[in-house]
Structures are given as C-alpha cells and as structure tokens.
Design a protein around this motif. Structure first.
Motif, PDB file in Angstrom:
ATOM      1  N   GLN A   5      12.181   6.117  -8.738  1.00 36.77           N
ATOM      2  CA  GLN A   5      11.938   6.614  -7.762  1.00 36.77           C
ATOM      3  C   GLN A   5      10.624   6.451  -7.274  1.00 36.77           C
ATOM      4  OE1 GLN A   5      13.695  10.257 -10.462  1.00 36.77           O
ATOM      5  NE2 GLN A   5      13.819  11.085  -8.507  1.00 36.77           N
ATOM      6  N   PHE A   6       9.794   5.790  -7.814  1.00 40.54           N
ATOM      7  CA  PHE A   6       8.445   5.547  -7.143  1.00 40.54           C
ATOM      8  C   PHE A   6       8.429   4.209  -6.645  1.00 40.54           C
ATOM      9  CE2 PHE A   6       8.152   9.240  -9.796  1.00 40.54           C
ATOM     10  CZ  PHE A   6       7.644  10.233  -9.228  1.00 40.54           C
ATOM     11  N   ASN A   7       9.382   3.686  -6.214  1.00 38.80           N
ATOM     12  CA  ASN A   7       9.183   2.226  -5.603  1.00 38.80           C
ATOM     13  C   ASN A   7       9.230   2.591  -4.060  1.00 38.80           C
ATOM     14  OD1 ASN A   7       9.093  -0.412  -4.932  1.00 38.80           O
ATOM     15  ND2 ASN A   7      11.573  -0.546  -5.101  1.00 38.80           N
ATOM     16  N   PHE A   8       8.614   1.669  -3.281  1.00 45.25           N
ATOM     17  CA  PHE A   8       8.605   1.891  -1.760  1.00 45.25           C
ATOM     18  C   PHE A   8       8.171   0.491  -1.091  1.00 45.25           C
ATOM     19  CE2 PHE A   8       4.492   3.074  -2.860  1.00 45.25           C
ATOM     20  CZ  PHE A   8       3.523   2.601  -2.011  1.00 45.25           C
ATOM     21  N   LYS A   9       8.609   0.104  -0.195  1.00 44.41           N
ATOM     22  CA  LYS A   9       8.155  -1.272   0.532  1.00 44.41           C
ATOM     23  C   LYS A   9       6.793  -1.244   1.263  1.00 44.41           C
ATOM     24  CE  LYS A   9      12.224  -3.832   1.826  1.00 44.41           C
ATOM     25  NZ  LYS A   9      13.518  -3.006   1.672  1.00 44.41           N
ATOM     26  N   LEU A  10       6.019  -1.983   0.282  1.00 48.37           N
ATOM     27  CA  LEU A  10       4.684  -2.041   0.821  1.00 48.37           C
ATOM     28  C   LEU A  10       4.237  -3.543   0.967  1.00 48.37           C
ATOM     29  CD1 LEU A  10       1.671  -1.021   1.094  1.00 48.37           C
ATOM     30  CD2 LEU A  10       1.379  -1.307  -1.634  1.00 48.37           C
ATOM     31  N   PRO A  11       3.953  -3.779   2.536  1.00 52.41           N
ATOM     32  CA  PRO A  11       3.944  -4.986   3.142  1.00 52.41           C
ATOM     33  C   PRO A  11       2.429  -5.559   2.514  1.00 52.41           C
ATOM     34  CG  PRO A  11       4.503  -3.575   4.914  1.00 52.41           C
ATOM     35  CD  PRO A  11       4.395  -2.803   3.741  1.00 52.41           C
ATOM     36  N   GLU A  12       2.444  -6.637   2.163  1.00 50.75           N
ATOM     37  CA  GLU A  12       1.236  -7.276   1.433  1.00 50.75           C
ATOM     38  C   GLU A  12      -0.001  -7.033   2.305  1.00 50.75           C
ATOM     39  OE1 GLU A  12       0.179 -10.206  -1.863  1.00 50.75           O
ATOM     40  OE2 GLU A  12       1.808  -8.926  -1.536  1.00 50.75           O
ATOM     41  N   ASN A  13       0.132  -7.065   3.545  1.00 53.83           N
ATOM     42  CA  ASN A  13      -1.157  -7.190   4.505  1.00 53.83           C
ATOM     43  C   ASN A  13      -1.659  -5.844   4.395  1.00 53.83           C
ATOM     44  OD1 ASN A  13       1.259  -6.343   5.984  1.00 53.83           O
ATOM     45  ND2 ASN A  13       0.030  -6.311   7.873  1.00 53.83           N
ATOM     46  N   MET A 326       6.367  11.200  -0.508  1.00 52.44           N
ATOM     47  CA  MET A 326       7.194   9.848  -0.394  1.00 52.44           C
ATOM     48  C   MET A 326       7.548   9.658   0.975  1.00 52.44           C
ATOM     49  SD  MET A 326       7.053   8.603  -3.415  1.00 52.44           S
ATOM     50  CE  MET A 326       7.803   7.121  -3.437  1.00 52.44           C
ATOM     51  N   GLN A 327       7.769  10.838   1.600  1.00 45.54           N
ATOM     52  CA  GLN A 327       7.821  10.756   3.027  1.00 45.54           C
ATOM     53  C   GLN A 327       6.485  10.439   3.823  1.00 45.54           C
ATOM     54  OE1 GLN A 327       9.116  14.685   4.597  1.00 45.54           O
ATOM     55  NE2 GLN A 327      10.982  14.521   3.076  1.00 45.54           N
ATOM     56  N   ALA A 328       5.289  11.008   3.210  1.00 43.47           N
ATOM     57  CA  ALA A 328       4.005  10.716   3.781  1.00 43.47           C
ATOM     58  C   ALA A 328       3.623   9.211   3.687  1.00 43.47           C
ATOM     59  CB  ALA A 328       2.953  11.841   3.168  1.00 43.47           C
ATOM     60  N   TYR A 329       3.959   8.722   2.392  1.00 42.33           N
ATOM     61  CA  TYR A 329       3.822   7.212   2.121  1.00 42.33           C
ATOM     62  C   TYR A 329       4.578   6.273   3.200  1.00 42.33           C
ATOM     63  CZ  TYR A 329       0.867   7.371  -1.888  1.00 42.33           C
ATOM     64  OH  TYR A 329      -0.319   7.221  -2.641  1.00 42.33           O
ATOM     65  N   GLU A 330       5.947   6.664   3.470  1.00 37.80           N
ATOM     66  CA  GLU A 330       6.619   5.955   4.321  1.00 37.80           C
ATOM     67  C   GLU A 330       6.041   5.820   5.833  1.00 37.80           C
ATOM     68  OE1 GLU A 330      10.911   6.675   5.946  1.00 37.80           O
ATOM     69  OE2 GLU A 330      10.845   7.188   3.934  1.00 37.80           O
ATOM     70  N   GLN A 331       5.355   7.059   5.975  1.00 35.47           N
ATOM     71  CA  GLN A 331       4.839   7.143   7.476  1.00 35.47           C
ATOM     72  C   GLN A 331       3.403   6.399   7.518  1.00 35.47           C
ATOM     73  OE1 GLN A 331       4.684  11.020   9.353  1.00 35.47           O
ATOM     74  NE2 GLN A 331       3.323  10.487  10.963  1.00 35.47           N
ATOM     75  N   ALA A 332       2.604   6.430   6.396  1.00 37.82           N
ATOM     76  CA  ALA A 332       1.372   5.652   6.025  1.00 37.82           C
ATOM     77  C   ALA A 332       1.820   4.383   6.183  1.00 37.82           C
ATOM     78  CB  ALA A 332       0.797   5.985   4.761  1.00 37.82           C
ATOM     79  N   VAL A 333       2.902   3.791   5.766  1.00 41.35           N
ATOM     80  CA  VAL A 333       3.267   2.196   5.858  1.00 41.35           C
ATOM     81  C   VAL A 333       3.459   2.122   7.496  1.00 41.35           C
ATOM     82  CG1 VAL A 333       5.063   0.254   5.392  1.00 41.35           C
ATOM     83  CG2 VAL A 333       4.201   2.028   3.617  1.00 41.35           C
ATOM     84  N   LYS A 334       4.297   3.155   8.020  1.00 43.43           N
ATOM     85  CA  LYS A 334       4.693   2.676   9.426  1.00 43.43           C
ATOM     86  C   LYS A 334       3.338   2.787  10.403  1.00 43.43           C
ATOM     87  CE  LYS A 334       9.181   4.756   9.958  1.00 43.43           C
ATOM     88  NZ  LYS A 334       9.755   6.060  10.036  1.00 43.43           N
ATOM     89  N   GLU A 335       2.407   3.586   9.983  1.00 41.02           N
ATOM     90  CA  GLU A 335       1.130   3.604  10.900  1.00 41.02           C
ATOM     91  C   GLU A 335       0.009   2.688  10.446  1.00 41.02           C
ATOM     92  OE1 GLU A 335       0.468   5.977  13.417  1.00 41.02           O
ATOM     93  OE2 GLU A 335       2.431   6.850  13.249  1.00 41.02           O
ATOM     94  N   GLY A 336       0.437   1.966   9.429  1.00 41.24           N
ATOM     95  CA  GLY A 336      -0.587   0.877   9.064  1.00 41.24           C
ATOM     96  C   GLY A 336      -1.763   1.276   8.390  1.00 41.24           C
ATOM     97  N   TYR A 337      -1.502   2.154   7.402  1.00 41.77           N
ATOM     98  CA  TYR A 337      -2.647   2.665   6.419  1.00 41.77           C
ATOM     99  C   TYR A 337      -2.937   1.696   5.506  1.00 41.77           C
ATOM    100  CZ  TYR A 337      -3.337   7.613   8.399  1.00 41.77           C
ATOM    101  OH  TYR A 337      -3.427   8.656   8.843  1.00 41.77           O
ATOM    102  N   ARG A 338      -4.272   1.443   5.181  1.00 34.96           N
ATOM    103  CA  ARG A 338      -4.839   0.550   3.941  1.00 34.96           C
ATOM    104  C   ARG A 338      -4.569   1.188   2.803  1.00 34.96           C
ATOM    105  NH1 ARG A 338      -9.165  -2.669   5.310  1.00 34.96           N
ATOM    106  NH2 ARG A 338     -10.544  -1.491   3.981  1.00 34.96           N
ATOM    107  N   PHE A 339      -3.872   0.344   1.885  1.00 32.08           N
ATOM    108  CA  PHE A 339      -3.510   0.825   0.554  1.00 32.08           C
ATOM    109  C   PHE A 339      -4.521   0.405  -0.512  1.00 32.08           C
ATOM    110  CE2 PHE A 339       0.102   2.193   2.558  1.00 32.08           C
ATOM    111  CZ  PHE A 339       0.786   2.956   1.901  1.00 32.08           C
TER     112      PHE A 339
END
Length: 349
Positions: A5-13, A326-339
């Motif tokens: 349940q703690f997986n999400f798609k995180l682009p390498e960049n 998890m919704q916030a993390y999805e939005q963070a990926v869309k908005e290009g936040y740095r992880f």
C-alpha cells in the motif's frame, strides 16, 4: 496495513541529487488534515502557519563522516567500511558494515589512507554484512577520532548517485547539529536557515531540541508484506526534563507542537506517558509507526518527501492519514516536487 500500500510511481529525475541553493528556499507543500486542502509555498513561509507560544521540536543529532574506503592486507582489495557506532572507546571497537562482505573474515586487517597509517582488525562477525573492527592506533581518543573522521566521507543516501563533495559536509547536516552519533541526517531540519530561526524567535515561536541518532535502519528494505511483523533497528535517544516541561505546558495551553522530521515524531511518540503527555527518556527506541496511530502530543509535522515503501513514508501517512497522504504524494509527483534528503518539504497541520 500492507507494505504494497506504500508504493507509488516516482520518476528518477524527481530524486534530488543536490541541495537547494539556499536552505529555506526549497518548496513547501502545506496539507490541512481537516479540510484536505493543499497549498504550494516556499519553505521560508512555514512560520505563517504558526503563532506566538507554538513550539518547533528539532533533532540536534550530528552526522559523522561514516563511509570509509580501505584495502585488505595481502590482496589489496578495495573494501567499503560504513561506521555504525563506537562500541568501546578504550579499545577503539566499532560496529561497522563492510562491502563486499564475502571477502572479509575474522583476523583480516584493513588499511586506510594514502599512507595506510590507519589499521583495523576484524575481530567479530555480527551479521552477514556486519563486523566488529578494532582500530590499532596509539594516540589519544580525540586524536584517533580526528584521524578517523579525516578519512571518512559524508554518508549520503544510496539514492544520491554521486560522490560526496566538500559542500555535503556542511549541507547534509542541520545548522544546529550538536550531539554526534547519526549516520542519517534529520532532513526536515536541514531546511532551517539562521535567518528563519531568527524570524521564528521574533514571532515568539519556541524552539526545543531532543536527540535521536538516526541509523541505517531508516533505509533498510522491509521484507514482509504484513507491517506488524517488521522490526525496526534500535536508535539511541534522549529527551531532557527541560523539554518535557516546556512541551507539556504548551500542549496544555492548546498551542501547536510541531515535530520537525519523522525522527522527532518517533522520538516524541517513544517518550509519551500514559496520560498522553511527554516524559523524560534516555535510552533506545525501536518504535515502528504506521497507520493507524494516535498521536497525543504532536499536532503538526514537517517532513521531506520520502521514497516508496520507506518507514518514513509510513510515519507521515500515520500522521496525515493514509488516503490524504498518498493523494498529496500523487500531487507532489505531478507538480514536480523534489524527493529525498535534499528535496522539498511538506507541512501537515
């Protein structure tokens, strides 16, 4: 809760490889648990959400240069040695990880430095990768530590795919870091600049410190689907009577108690009394926090954006609520936040 349940798609960049030019100028996502509203700001704006009488609690642990490279006697094979902690000051015994582990046996000697002046002997096998090393050094303990640390590198996380440089020695560290003992930096605290701390002081926002020496267990892969079966590595921590008194008074006055980072969140949760207040604590904690969890002291959290499947993500989800986080993390990926440790931050209110 299940690991999957703690997986999400995180682009390498989106995994930050360098810190932001200024500590307090990374981005800040603000998440309101009551309304589900998300705002996008800059980190230096964080104090807009706090008032006089609120408190930020920081982890004042200091990261030491834990990664060394040595050569094995006779063969000269290059061996990476990761210092975990000092076991015995008098005998210069250290608990370490070695890579490649298969090449290292009890009795082997390792040589460090260009002149190979630092020598260590393997005296025990603790785990498949872990060893106990005895360093052979004649000087005082202070001279030995100084020599050892001159050889070491900043222990950047493995997801940062570059060699550490001189800048990392300062930036992979909070400006208030004091008590040496961590190999993982409390990343949320790294966003605070001297100017920001001064602005907090002027606004009447209090600052408190506890110590929790964050270890590699934070990055260890979880190998069970059922999270109740995962065991965290123990970490050394200390909560002072002065901090306890201040936090309990602030909580009773219904002001905000903000944990700066998941290590602080975990430290506070490990030092909670039956009545839901903080208590003095000195020792070790292996507390593993995942949803659902009832936080009785902390009512605000600052944290970086963490990797899929990580225990830090699970702690954030326990505080923010699983679905909302998890919704916030999805939005963070869309908005290009740095992880990651050098990435952007999130404030959960």
């Amino acid at each position: 809760m299940k690991l999957s349940q703690f997986n999400f798609k995180l682009p390498e960049n989106l995994i930050a490889q360098e810190p932001s030019p200024q500590r307090d100028e990374s981005r800040l996502m603000v998440l309101d648990r009551k309304t589900g509203e998300i705002q996008h700001q800059y980190f230096k704006d964080v104090i807009q959400h706090f008032d006089e009488g609120d408190i930020f609690i920081f982890n004042d642990t200091r990261v030491f240069p834990a990664r060394l490279y040595g050569n094995k006697e006779k063969t000269g094979a290059k061996i990476e040695v990761f210092l975990l902690r000092e076991l015995n000051e008098e005998h210069k015994l250290w608990d370490v990880l070695v890579e490649p582990a298969r090449k290292i046996r009890i009795g082997n000697k390792l040589y460090f430095g260009e002149d190979e002046s630092m020598v260590a002997e393997v005296i025990d096998n603790t785990t498949s990768r872990g060893r106990t090393l005895r360093f052979l050094y004649d000087g005082s303990h202070e001279e030995f530590k100084a020599a050892l640390y001159r050889l070491g590198q900043t222990p950047l996380p493995d997801y940062i795919k570059r060699e550490p440089d001189a800048n990392d020695a300062e930036r992979y560290q909070c400006i208030f870091a004091k008590n040496e003992g961590a190999v993982v930096a409390p990343a949320a605290g790294m966003h605070f600049s001297r100017e920001l701390l001064k602005r907090m002081e002027i606004k009447g926002i209090e600052q408190g410190f506890l110590t929790i020496h964050s270890g590699l267990g934070n990055f260890r892969e979880i190998d069970v689907e059922d999270l109740t079966k995962h065991r965290m590595d123990s970490e050394q921590m200390a909560v002072s009577p002065e901090l306890v008194e201040r936090v309990n008074a602030i909580k009773d006055a219904e002001h905000k108690v903000c944990a700066v980072g998941t290590s602080v969140l975990r430290g506070i949760a490990s030092a909670v009394s039956m009545g839901g207040h903080m208590k003095v604590y000195e020792g070790w904690t292996n507390k593993f926090i995942f949803p659902p969890y009832d936080f009785t002291v902390t009512n605000a959290l600052i944290s970086n954006f963490h990797m899929p499947y990580s225990t830090m993500l699970m702690m954030v989800a326990a505080f923010g609520g699983y679905d909302l986080t998890m919704q916030a993390y999805e939005q963070a990926v869309k908005e290009g936040y740095r992880f990651g440790a050098y990435g952007d931050a999130m404030l959960i209110l």
